[in-house]
Design a protein around this motif. Sequence first.
Motif: not given
Lengths: 485, 485
Positions: B392, B395-396, B401, B404, B438
């Motif tokens: 996190f 994150l930028s 996804m 991530f 995911l």
Amino acid sequence: MSQAVGRLEPLFSPRSVALVGASNDPGKWGFIVLLNLINGRFPGKIYAVNPRQKEILGLQVYHSVAELPETPDLAVILVPLSSILQVIQDCLDKGIKAGVVITAGFAEVGDRGQQMERDMVRLARQGGMVLVGPNCNGIMSTYSRFYCSMLPLYPRRGSLAIISQSGNVAGSVTGEAMSRGLGISRYISSGNEADLHIEDFLEYLEQDEQTKVILSYVEGLQDGRRFLEVARRVTKKKPILMLKAGDTPAGTRAARSHTAALSGSDSIFSAACKQAAIIRVHSMDELVDAGGVFLSQPLPKGNRVGIITRGGGWGVLAADVCARAGLEVAPLGEKTLSELDKYLPPWWTRHNPVDLVAALGANDNNILEVLLCSAEIDGVVILGLATGASVFSNLSSIKSMDDFVLAAVEDFGQSLREVIKLRDHYQKPVVVAMNMPLGGEEAAAKLAALTRETQTVCYTTPHQAAAAYAVLVRYAQYLRYGSDA
Amino acid sequence: MSQAVGRLEPLFSPRSVALVGASNDPGKWGFIVLLNLINGRFPGKIYAVNPRQKEILGLQVYHSVAELPETPDLAVILVPLSSILQVIQDCLDKGIKAGVVITAGFAEVGDRGQQMERDMVRLARQGGMVLVGPNCNGIMSTYSRFYCSMLPLYPRRGSLAIISQSGNVAGSVTGEAMSRGLGISRYISSGNEADLHIEDFLEYLEQDEQTKVILSYVEGLQDGRRFLEVARRVTKKKPILMLKAGDTPAGTRAARSHTAALSGSDSIFSAACKQAAIIRVHSMDELVDAGGVFLSQPLPKGNRVGIITRGGGWGVLAADVCARAGLEVAPLGEKTLSELDKYLPPWWTRHNPVDLVAALGANDNNILEVLLCSAEIDGVVILGLATGASVFSNLSSIKSMDDFVLAAVEDFGQSLREVIKLRDHYQKPVVVAMNMPLGGEEAAAKLAALTRETQTVCYTTPHQAAAAYAVLVRYAQYLRYGSDA
């Protein structure tokens, strides 16, 4: 639209939103929620509010709610606990009618937090503002492209709504649905439910045309009587599936410190759920499995199930699951058996489950049609659909496991489309499972696309398929006979 | 090596094999099994036998077993039912000591097949030949690169053995294990068990150094007394996990027509399993979940579990599963709580489960170490390991996804290695779950590689992790206190 429902409209169809407590520190939730909202391409206006910053992620920052150039439909609040009451007052002064309080540290941590929570709700209610949370991880409405949560999840539009008293369970269930190709209508992390309770959201979803099925995770209820009254009404229109946690003393204690929920006696709760025709499940996976079955299946007219299987063991496992759920793995009449004889080798076992006995040439759909035509069967579970026939007969041209899996998925897609034609023609449900644990990304993507196209979930184990079929039967029985069924 | 075990050696370490009933028709199992065996790169000699063909898949074909230039260690038999007795006689004449009969249509289809099965076994036993099957889908020994089955599955070497009275359940369980990065030692589809029974295979696996854990699927037992005697002995050395099917009347009927199994009363069976310390599970997924937990975890010294969770709901669900399995979600003493206070924000709930309350900076491993040091905890379940902190905070820089998920898996790997160091230092089990539904192919491959490297299974739901932990406790209690535990 009822008044109660209208009050919730700004939460689910906002045209503009203020993020109060936005931050330019990537290690803070005030940054992450804003980033997720922007990445979700919300088409409305986004206002970042922070008293000490000027610009965050390219957005101009307002120093207070009072400074905003218009009254946003919704305020999402992530400020520290000590500023909460002031921020709610600012929202009221600005005329904001709805808020989502992500900030945690309220009733779940003890008496002081509980008092703060009460004060916050009293203030909001006096001013006519509804609140989601506190201690929640956000809300989403796919039809408004409003992805406003702590998690970078962007589910497609679909018919499953999720209401969850745990934000991370909501996220897990959403992720699981996405990975199967299922879309979401609304995502509600309801947190401590200080103001709006699960029953308020159920009332909203009752009339929500985008929602066909409601998936819920519940730790406790604050107004059991009203919940049951609403749930009984809603389940007459759409199914409510529920994962109830905190049904052991250890779980109850954990729930209390999680969302301050009083989960109460599990046996009383179970009886009440039965009365309201709420379908209980026991894990997050089951919630998605059972929810997906309602998207396209006709409801069965009775509890007599036919099972077709490419492998004996899968058939035995599915028969056990069906029988434990009170279904009848129905005996087949002589007429049906003789019809099946035409399509199966002489050594087939002439029983339900209909075991295709590894006969490579057997055509599943001929066999399916015989069962769908038969008067002794109300619906069918097919296990191992299409993995066998054309794939195996092209085996020599297949060079790798990936090739094999892709060919099987292709084959499955064709068979599934034929199954759906037969299902829709005979108006009897047909739940399918295929066994494809080794599929890579391409295979998984193809399966998910197939689910999106057909709205027909493909299960991967006999257990899942039979359990999902049983849920369909249970709901159909309720609609026919009421909760005494 | 005992005599009984020695008799089975040709099945699991063959240096040469004859495929009797090999075929050059890609739509026949006689082709597919041969292709699978060749694709598995069996290093020994493969002899194809068919009375009417000359060459199959580049191999010279022998017209009968008698013509073979040497006596193979093993015959795999796929000929039609009517030729079975002749083929067995040919094998005996040639001096072959072991056979795998894939051909179906014996006791599972009625009296005539049953008679044929009896005749076949009598003949084989008189000649000193052991038989697997009939009505099975093959066997595998990864350590011999002997992949001889109807399914194109090539599991890696590993410590899980699979014995299954259903070939397709064996295949599904193997596939599931493979997709999680777990290896297999032996794969035995035992079919109707006309000659060799599950207890014979258990005796073999008891002394098999490659096997640490035995996963079994059972529909019925032919010699319950001997099975229990052997199982009691084996479970003192390695765990036996069992999925028992046919525990409802519908399932029992299905089992009878599947493998002619008499599954008997489930309550008697349950009591017997308990006596023999066999661990019952209720689905194929649970079989793999529970089997994997034994590969690297130290056994807990008691039933007091600590739960660390990144999200409250997961903690509540895990607490429920633990409590239902008879574990104690142990209260934490003041000393432990004060230690934890150092690493958690002031609003943490000071209870077990230890909820990290979405604190982005919290270091899981400090908290884990506090629990492992604590005298009131025998082992730990960690939910949502490492999904939060460093991911996190970057994150930028994450654009999709997939990025991530990959970053989260990377992060998870680092955390998992630290968890393992702590686990091994304190010699208390630590079972982990992360929530990554995911992930695409790359993420799944990375997770599987991590499992292979660490022999530590990463579960994906709180339910799985807590249930696997409970199995570990149950087995440890049995080893300490016997079956009365």
